[in-house]
Design an enzyme around this catalytic site. Structure first.
Site, mmCIF file in Angstrom:
data_model
loop_
_atom_site.group_PDB
_atom_site.id
_atom_site.type_symbol
_atom_site.label_atom_id
_atom_site.label_comp_id
_atom_site.label_asym_id
_atom_site.label_seq_id
_atom_site.Cartn_x
_atom_site.Cartn_y
_atom_site.Cartn_z
ATOM 1 N N ASP A 252 0.833 -1.197 0.000
ATOM 2 C CA ASP A 252 0.000 0.000 0.000
ATOM 3 C C ASP A 252 0.873 1.254 0.000
ATOM 4 O O ASP A 252 1.700 1.439 0.898
ATOM 5 C CB ASP A 252 -0.891 -0.027 1.254
ATOM 6 C CG ASP A 252 -1.942 1.068 1.273
ATOM 7 O OD1 ASP A 252 -1.931 1.935 0.380
ATOM 8 O OD2 ASP A 252 -2.777 1.054 2.192
ATOM 9 N N GLU B 154 -10.646 3.305 -1.750
ATOM 10 C CA GLU B 154 -11.039 3.538 -0.361
ATOM 11 C C GLU B 154 -11.437 4.988 -0.110
ATOM 12 O O GLU B 154 -12.148 5.273 0.857
ATOM 13 C CB GLU B 154 -9.946 3.119 0.608
ATOM 14 C CG GLU B 154 -8.726 4.013 0.648
ATOM 15 C CD GLU B 154 -7.735 3.595 1.723
ATOM 16 O OE1 GLU B 154 -7.828 4.132 2.844
ATOM 17 O OE2 GLU B 154 -6.886 2.733 1.437
ATOM 18 N N HIS C 83 -11.872 -1.767 1.695
ATOM 19 C CA HIS C 83 -10.876 -1.204 2.594
ATOM 20 C C HIS C 83 -11.326 -1.401 4.028
ATOM 21 O O HIS C 83 -12.497 -1.249 4.368
ATOM 22 C CB HIS C 83 -10.697 0.295 2.318
ATOM 23 C CG HIS C 83 -9.950 1.004 3.408
ATOM 24 N ND1 HIS C 83 -10.575 1.757 4.371
ATOM 25 C CD2 HIS C 83 -8.621 1.038 3.692
ATOM 26 C CE1 HIS C 83 -9.682 2.247 5.201
ATOM 27 N NE2 HIS C 83 -8.485 1.831 4.819
ATOM 28 N N GLU D 107 -10.123 -7.408 4.316
ATOM 29 C CA GLU D 107 -8.974 -6.910 5.082
ATOM 30 C C GLU D 107 -9.195 -7.176 6.564
ATOM 31 O O GLU D 107 -10.325 -7.122 7.066
ATOM 32 C CB GLU D 107 -8.801 -5.406 4.828
ATOM 33 C CG GLU D 107 -7.536 -4.810 5.407
ATOM 34 C CD GLU D 107 -7.245 -3.421 4.877
ATOM 35 O OE1 GLU D 107 -6.100 -2.968 5.027
ATOM 36 O OE2 GLU D 107 -8.151 -2.791 4.300
#
Length: 396
Positions: free
Chosen positions: A213, A265, A315, A335
């Site tokens: 990320d 996100e 997200h 996640e």
């Protein structure tokens, strides 16, 4: 019709000192600002409770600018919901969204709407005595795969590798790490980002999925250089390399990248995801249920992704995201932020704020048959409630 008789907000915080972690972010990309992470943390959390005349209470939440979100809920959204039926979620969503369009179709306005919408789904499930995933179509499988999401960058590569090994030993088949360096760090930053990925990949091997990320911390040129350097490490995806509005940049990076590109996100509502998907900007979409417009919007985005053949992996953790992933065909996994005794960035805070947040076992979570989302507000130390009467939230 069972009417909604109350909509109320509460504010919680996890007090603490300076942030313990660093990671790439938009401020670092702009001027290399040190300690910029404090602008992107979530150590405050708003909850919304929607109560029916029959006594059921639904819970939603938002972490983006929660003090401002409280004002939006209390002044703009609650009057639209009171006296209505939780069964009419689409009509209520349209009323709320059309009210906030002039000032809040992204950011704090849509986050506030999302919190109310999540509470409406939760309370409707409780009224009917069924889990929210049943309202969304039912479970696809008994368990839902999750990936361990932490691995913040550090100069201590041995510590980073040891953390990755803990996740492998805990049974996770996938994990995600963060970058630190960006355009202001020059060529050495490129190499140091690669070292972070190499340390994890060499530890976990190639049988475990690894994503990374950049949290909007790069620009187009930097991202194009990084994807070439990262190709040998077989990343499952590269997340948010650019600012969310740079659709042309995402198109260029995706076209040149050997690594799948993920984003979303910081996007909200169905039209924004329609543009993201149909423009060919991403390989994976990542809406967050408490930012995109709640479950009402998220299930539409999921259907859009399914039609386009694009995976959707929301997200953040949290039970509302898990109910979406567990029920929707486009969602392969979710996640998961490992449980920490204190929130590092704040994404882990729901474990300390809600009773009933699922815990991962062997890289999977199992959702209960409890009605609604199956959670209740039950803060544990160091999370504490902020008395709104003592610390004024009145911006007027």
């Amino acid at each position: 019709m069972t009417k909604i008789v109350d909509v109320r907000c509460r504010l919680f915080e996890a007090p603490g000192g300076p942030y313990q972690v660093m990671y790439a972010n938009p401020l670092r990309a702009w001027d290399g600002a040190p300690a910029a992470e404090g602008s992107f943390g979530f150590h405050e959390w708003m909850t919304v409770e929607v109560e029916l005349a029959t006594g059921e209470i639904g819970v939603g939440n938002a972490a983006l600018s929660p003090r401002l979100a409280i004002q939006v809920v209390s002044r703009q959204l609650a009057p639209l919901v009171l006296g209505q039926s939780s069964a009419d979620r689409e009509a209520l969503w349209q009323r709320m969204y059309r009210t906030i369009v002039p000032f809040g179709r992204r950011g704090v306005g849509i986050a506030a709407l999302s919190a109310v919408d999540i509470a409406l789904w939760d309370v409707e499930g409780k009224r009917l005595g069924v889990p929210v995933y049943d309202l969304l179509g039912g479970l696809k499988a008994a368990r839902t795969q999750v990936y361990a999401s932490q691995l913040y960058p550090t100069e201590d590569l041995e510590a980073l590798a040891a953390e990755a090994k803990r996740y492998v030993d805990a049974g996770f088949g996938a994990m995600k790490q963060r970058f630190l360096y960006g355009p202001k760090d020059g060529r050495s930053g490129l190499s140091r980002n690669v070292e972070l990925v190499r340390a994890v990949r060499e530890t976990i091997g190639f049988d475990i999925d690894l994503a990374a990320d950049a949290y909007m911390g790069w620009d187009r040129e930097y991202a194009l250089r990084m994807v070439r350097l990262l190709e040998p490490y077989d990343l499952r995806w590269l997340e948010e390399p650019l600012l969310p509005d740079d659709i042309a940049g995402y198109q260029a990076v995706r076209a040149a990248s050997p690594i799948p590109i993920a984003a979303g996100e910081h996007e909200s509502t169905l039209p924004a995801f329609y543009q993201l998907i149909t423009s060919g900007a991403v390989d994976i979409v990542q809406p967050d249920v408490n930012r995109v417009g709640g479950l009402t919007a998220a299930r539409k985005v999921s259907a859009l992704a399914e039609a386009a053949g694009i995976p959707l992996m929301p997200h953040a953790g949290q039970v509302h995201n898990y109910h979406l992933v567990a029920s929707q065909p486009a969602c392969p996994m979710a996640e998961y932020f490992p449980v920490n005794p204190e929130p590092l960035v704040g994404n882990e805070m729901p474990h300390l704020l809600f009773e009933g947040e699922p815990k991962a076992v062997d890289g999977y979570i199992e959702l209960s048959r409890a009605p609604g989302l199956g959670i209740s507000i039950a803060p544990r130390s160091p999370v504490r409630e902020v008395e709104l009467g003592d610390r004024s939230e009145d911006l007027g």
